[in-house]
Design a protein around this motif. Structure first.
Motif, PDB file in Angstrom:
ATOM      1  N   ASP A   1       0.845  -1.198   0.000  1.00 47.13           N
ATOM      2  CA  ASP A   1       0.000   0.000   0.000  1.00 47.13           C
ATOM      3  C   ASP A   1       0.884   1.254   0.000  1.00 47.13           C
ATOM      4  N   MET A   2       2.097   1.101   0.479  1.00 51.33           N
ATOM      5  CA  MET A   2       3.060   2.202   0.530  1.00 51.33           C
ATOM      6  C   MET A   2       3.727   2.282  -0.846  1.00 51.33           C
ATOM      7  N   LYS A   3       3.158   3.034  -1.751  1.00 54.60           N
ATOM      8  CA  LYS A   3       3.581   3.051  -3.158  1.00 54.60           C
ATOM      9  C   LYS A   3       4.978   3.626  -3.375  1.00 54.60           C
ATOM     10  N   TRP A   4       5.558   4.237  -2.364  1.00 53.29           N
ATOM     11  CA  TRP A   4       6.860   4.890  -2.495  1.00 53.29           C
ATOM     12  C   TRP A   4       8.016   3.992  -2.085  1.00 53.29           C
TER      13      TRP A   4
ATOM     14  N   GLU B   1       3.408  13.238  -1.968  1.00 55.94           N
ATOM     15  CA  GLU B   1       2.070  13.367  -2.560  1.00 55.94           C
ATOM     16  C   GLU B   1       1.031  12.571  -1.766  1.00 55.94           C
ATOM     17  N   THR B   2       1.478  11.507  -1.097  1.00 58.46           N
ATOM     18  CA  THR B   2       0.584  10.635  -0.338  1.00 58.46           C
ATOM     19  C   THR B   2       0.404  11.104   1.100  1.00 58.46           C
TER      20      THR B   2
ATOM     21  N   PRO C   1       1.869   1.305  11.488  1.00 64.59           N
ATOM     22  CA  PRO C   1       1.076   2.526  11.653  1.00 64.59           C
ATOM     23  C   PRO C   1       0.796   3.235  10.325  1.00 64.59           C
ATOM     24  N   ILE C   2       1.735   3.167   9.399  1.00 65.38           N
ATOM     25  CA  ILE C   2       1.550   3.805   8.091  1.00 65.38           C
ATOM     26  C   ILE C   2       0.472   3.065   7.304  1.00 65.38           C
ATOM     27  N   ILE C   3       0.555   1.748   7.292  1.00 65.94           N
ATOM     28  CA  ILE C   3      -0.415   0.933   6.562  1.00 65.94           C
ATOM     29  C   ILE C   3      -1.815   1.161   7.120  1.00 65.94           C
TER      30      ILE C   3
END
Length: 142
Positions: free
Chosen positions: A46-49, A68-69, A130-132
């Motif tokens: 999910d973390m596209k970067w 951008e996210t 936590p990011i996800i």
């Protein structure tokens, strides 16, 4: 060597945590290897970067996807350790995922390898949970 390593690392982290990306980029070797976690399908993709990027332009492109996210609200270096040509920075960050409005708080480590006054390798480590959760719009309440 450690004095140069410390100076470059301090300049890098000061630029990065203050949002001065143009200055931060001057610390990267043109052929820097940026390892921003390892994508695991179905878990952290999910973390596209995230992924491995080769070269300053590719590293910047990956970083741009993050910006951008997510909106970084607070970022500070809480510890810096230097050993020879390597520097390790522990960074505390509070950010918000723009699409969901969910905030996350993490500590992450950047391991830098510095040669000839430039960062030639940059590897990041963190628990991405936590990011996800924030990307998926989950507030984490039981």
């Amino acid at each position: 060597m450690s004095d140069t390593t410390r100076s470059v690392a301090q300049g890098w982290f000061t630029s990065l945590t203050s949002g001065d990306i143009d200055t931060a980029l001057t610390y990267l070797s043109p052929d820097v290897e940026f390892i921003n976690y390892t994508p695991v399908p179905g878990y952290n993709d999910d973390m596209k970067w995230i992924g491995t990027f080769h070269g300053r332009d590719a590293a910047l492109a990956g970083f741009k996807i993050f910006v951008e996210t997510c909106e970084v609200r607070q970022e500070e270096v809480v510890h810096l350790a230097v050993d020879g040509d390597e520097a390790f920075g522990v960074i505390h960050e509070i950010s918000v995922v723009r699409e969901t409005g969910q905030e996350f708080e993490i500590e992450f480590i950047q391991r830098l390898t510095i040669r000839d006054g430039l960062i030639v390798r940059w590897k990041s480590y963190t628990d991405p949970s936590p990011i996800i959760r924030a990307i998926r719009g989950e507030n984490g309440a039981p």
